[in-house]
Design a protein around this motif. Sequence first.
Motif, PDB file in Angstrom:
ATOM      1  N   UNK A 376      -4.913  -1.483   5.260  1.00 11.85           N
ATOM      2  CA  UNK A 376      -4.324   0.164   5.104  1.00 11.85           C
ATOM      3  C   UNK A 376      -3.101  -0.058   4.783  1.00 11.85           C
ATOM      4  N   UNK A 377      -2.561   0.982   4.057  1.00 16.61           N
ATOM      5  CA  UNK A 377      -1.072   0.896   3.780  1.00 16.61           C
ATOM      6  C   UNK A 377      -0.756   2.478   4.242  1.00 16.61           C
ATOM      7  N   UNK A 378       0.514   2.662   4.758  1.00 18.34           N
ATOM      8  CA  UNK A 378       1.110   3.907   5.231  1.00 18.34           C
ATOM      9  C   UNK A 378       1.221   5.103   4.212  1.00 18.34           C
ATOM     10  N   UNK A 379       0.584   6.171   4.711  1.00 20.21           N
ATOM     11  CA  UNK A 379       0.835   7.288   3.933  1.00 20.21           C
ATOM     12  C   UNK A 379       0.091   7.141   2.678  1.00 20.21           C
ATOM     13  N   UNK A 380      -1.163   6.299   2.505  1.00 22.95           N
ATOM     14  CA  UNK A 380      -1.945   5.867   1.168  1.00 22.95           C
ATOM     15  C   UNK A 380      -3.261   6.244   1.535  1.00 22.95           C
ATOM     16  N   UNK A 381      -4.070   6.909   0.620  1.00 20.99           N
ATOM     17  CA  UNK A 381      -5.522   6.933   0.857  1.00 20.99           C
ATOM     18  C   UNK A 381      -6.091   5.633   0.704  1.00 20.99           C
ATOM     19  N   UNK A 382      -6.965   5.338   1.722  1.00 19.56           N
ATOM     20  CA  UNK A 382      -7.834   4.189   1.946  1.00 19.56           C
ATOM     21  C   UNK A 382      -8.336   3.658   0.856  1.00 19.56           C
ATOM     22  N   UNK A 383      -8.951   4.382  -0.192  1.00 16.91           N
ATOM     23  CA  UNK A 383      -9.492   3.976  -1.404  1.00 16.91           C
ATOM     24  C   UNK A 383      -8.452   3.202  -2.389  1.00 16.91           C
ATOM     25  N   UNK A 384      -7.133   3.795  -2.287  1.00 18.97           N
ATOM     26  CA  UNK A 384      -6.078   3.284  -3.157  1.00 18.97           C
ATOM     27  C   UNK A 384      -5.703   2.092  -2.367  1.00 18.97           C
ATOM     28  N   UNK A 444       6.503 -10.978  -0.946  1.00 15.74           N
ATOM     29  CA  UNK A 444       5.156 -10.060  -0.440  1.00 15.74           C
ATOM     30  C   UNK A 444       4.961  -9.893   0.870  1.00 15.74           C
ATOM     31  N   UNK A 445       4.863  -8.528   1.404  1.00 12.72           N
ATOM     32  CA  UNK A 445       4.316  -8.396   2.695  1.00 12.72           C
ATOM     33  C   UNK A 445       2.929  -8.190   2.776  1.00 12.72           C
ATOM     34  N   UNK A 446       2.714  -8.199   4.252  1.00 12.66           N
ATOM     35  CA  UNK A 446       1.073  -7.865   4.745  1.00 12.66           C
ATOM     36  C   UNK A 446       1.010  -6.617   4.182  1.00 12.66           C
ATOM     37  N   UNK A 447      -0.221  -5.979   4.241  1.00 14.33           N
ATOM     38  CA  UNK A 447      -1.364  -6.961   3.719  1.00 14.33           C
ATOM     39  C   UNK A 447      -1.502  -7.423   2.354  1.00 14.33           C
ATOM     40  N   UNK A 448      -0.743  -7.041   1.567  1.00 14.32           N
ATOM     41  CA  UNK A 448      -0.900  -7.436   0.069  1.00 14.32           C
ATOM     42  C   UNK A 448      -1.077  -9.082   0.099  1.00 14.32           C
ATOM     43  N   UNK A 449      -0.080  -9.607   0.861  1.00 13.10           N
ATOM     44  CA  UNK A 449       0.090 -11.238   0.974  1.00 13.10           C
ATOM     45  C   UNK A 449      -1.429 -11.869   1.444  1.00 13.10           C
ATOM     46  N   UNK A 450      -2.203 -11.173   1.923  1.00  7.09           N
ATOM     47  CA  UNK A 450      -3.566 -11.616   2.378  1.00  7.09           C
ATOM     48  C   UNK A 450      -4.388 -11.993   1.091  1.00  7.09           C
ATOM     49  N   UNK A 451      -4.006 -11.395  -0.097  1.00 10.33           N
ATOM     50  CA  UNK A 451      -4.795 -11.327  -1.255  1.00 10.33           C
ATOM     51  C   UNK A 451      -4.721 -12.838  -1.867  1.00 10.33           C
ATOM     52  N   UNK A 452      -3.592 -13.231  -2.171  1.00  6.19           N
ATOM     53  CA  UNK A 452      -3.499 -14.521  -2.652  1.00  6.19           C
ATOM     54  C   UNK A 452      -4.037 -15.859  -1.740  1.00  6.19           C
TER      55      UNK A 452
END
Length: 488
Positions: A376-384, A444-452
Motif C-alpha cells: 500500500x502507498x499513502x493516499x493512493x487507491x490499492x489497485x494503483x 528506491x524506498x519501500x514497498x517499491x524496493x521489494x519488487x526487484x
Amino acid sequence: MASSEPAYERLGAKVLSLPDVIAQSVGFMGPVFSSAFVIPLVVGVISASGKGGGVASPISVLLAAVGVFALGWIVSNYVKEIHAAGSLYDYVTRGLGARVGTAAGWLYYGGVTVLLTGLLLLIGGYIQSTLQTEFNVNPLPSWAWTLILIVLIAAILYFGVRISTRSQLVLALVSILVVTVFFISVIIKLGSANSIKPFQPSSAADGWSGILFGVVYGVLLFVGFETAANLAEETPNPRREIPIAVMAAAGIATVFYVLATYVEVAGFHYSLKAITSAAAAPLFALGAPAHAGGYGGTWIDRLLELVVLFDMLAVAIGCAVSASRGIFAMARDRRIPAPLAITSKKHGSPLGAAAFVVGASVVTLLICQFWTGLFALPNTPHYFSLFAWGSTFGGFALIVVYLLMSVGSLRTFATSQRRVSLIISAVIGILITAAAIFGSFYKVTSPTIWAPWLALALLAVGFASTFVLRARRSASTQLADLSEETRV
C-alpha cells in the motif's frame, strides 16, 4: 528405436502476418499509455532519484532507443535460428545453458504475468474513476470492471492468436493516430514558442548526469518491444517477419516517444515546475481547455482518456499473449509442470498456460480486495499501488533477462559472420540494462524496493527448479520447423 517420451505439444496453425506480429510488439509497449504515465519518470519529476533528463528528456529517449535497437539486433539474429514460442527463454538457454535459461524463463514470464495482473487492476480502477469524474456515474465498482476484463482476456486467449493480434492492431493503431494528431496540433499552437532546447544537453538541470538517469527510465518505455518473437511459432515465415516486426516496433516507438517527450516538455513551456504539477497525467493536462492551461477542450480530454484506455487494453492483451506462449513453451520442455502445455484441439490455443494467467489475475484481484495493506502507498487507491508495484516487478524482470540475453549472445554468435555488429550490440545492451537495473535500486524506498528483490528471488527459484524438475530437450532443438525456416 522409438522414444517412449510423449510427443511435443504444438500450438495452432501458422496464421499470423507481418501486421499481426508488429501489433504484438507495439501493443505490448503501449506507447500512448507510456506517454501518459511513464514519461514523467524520464523527465525526473516523479522518479525516486529525483533526477532525469528534464527539459532535455528527448535526448534521454534517443539514447535509450540506441540501446533498444542494439537489443533488437540481437533478438533479430536469434530468431533466425530459433522459432519457438519461448523466445527469450530459448535465447538465454542457447547462450548460457539450460539452468540459466530456465531461470530466465521463470523470471521473464513471471514478470509479464505480474505486469498483466497489475494492469488489469489499473484498467478497472481507471474505468470506474473516469466514469465517476467525467460523467458522475458509477455503474460498477472497480473490481467488477477488472473481473469483466479478466473474462474478456480469457475469451481472447481461448479463441486463438489471430483475434488477439487483430484486437491489438485496432486498439493500438487508433490510439497512436489520435494522440499523434493531438501532439502535432500542440506543436502548431505553440508556434514561435517551439525550440531546440529539448535537444540541447545544456538544457538538462543536472547536465549529462540527469540525461543518463533519464536513459535508465527511458528503457522502461520500450519494455516488451521484442515480444513479437513469442509468436514465431505461429508465423509462416518467422525468419523474415519477426526481425522486421521487432525493429519496426522499436522504430515506431522511438519516433512516437521523441514526439511525446518534446510536446510534454514544450507544452509546459520548458518549466520543470509546471511539468511537476501535472506529473500524474501530463497528457491529460495538455488536453485540457485553454483556460486551464491546456491546448484542447473537454471533448479532446475525453477522447484522450478513451484512447489511453484503448492502449491499456492493447497492452493487457499483449501481456496475456506473451505470457501464455512463454509458459506453454517452458511447460512443453518440462521446465515447469507439464499440464501448463495443454492446448485446445479446436483452436490450437495454449489452454493450460491461459488458465494459469487467468487464475493469477483472479488471485491478484482477490488480494486487491481483501489484503489491502499489501504494498500500500499513502493516499493512493490499492489497485494503483498494486499496479505500480507490479509494473516495477515486471519491468525489472524483463530488463534482467535482456541483460542475460546480451551476455549469452557473446557466446552464441562468437563465430557468426555478423559477430562484430553483434558484439557491439551486446556491449551496448549490457551497459544499458545494467544501468536500468542500477536505477531500480538507487534511492528506491519501500514497498517499491521489494519488487526487484523479489524478482531476483524468483530468478533463484527458477534456477533451483532445474535440480527438481525432470526437463527434456528444448522443442526448439527437436522440432525442425522451430529451428529452420518453414517452407511455404
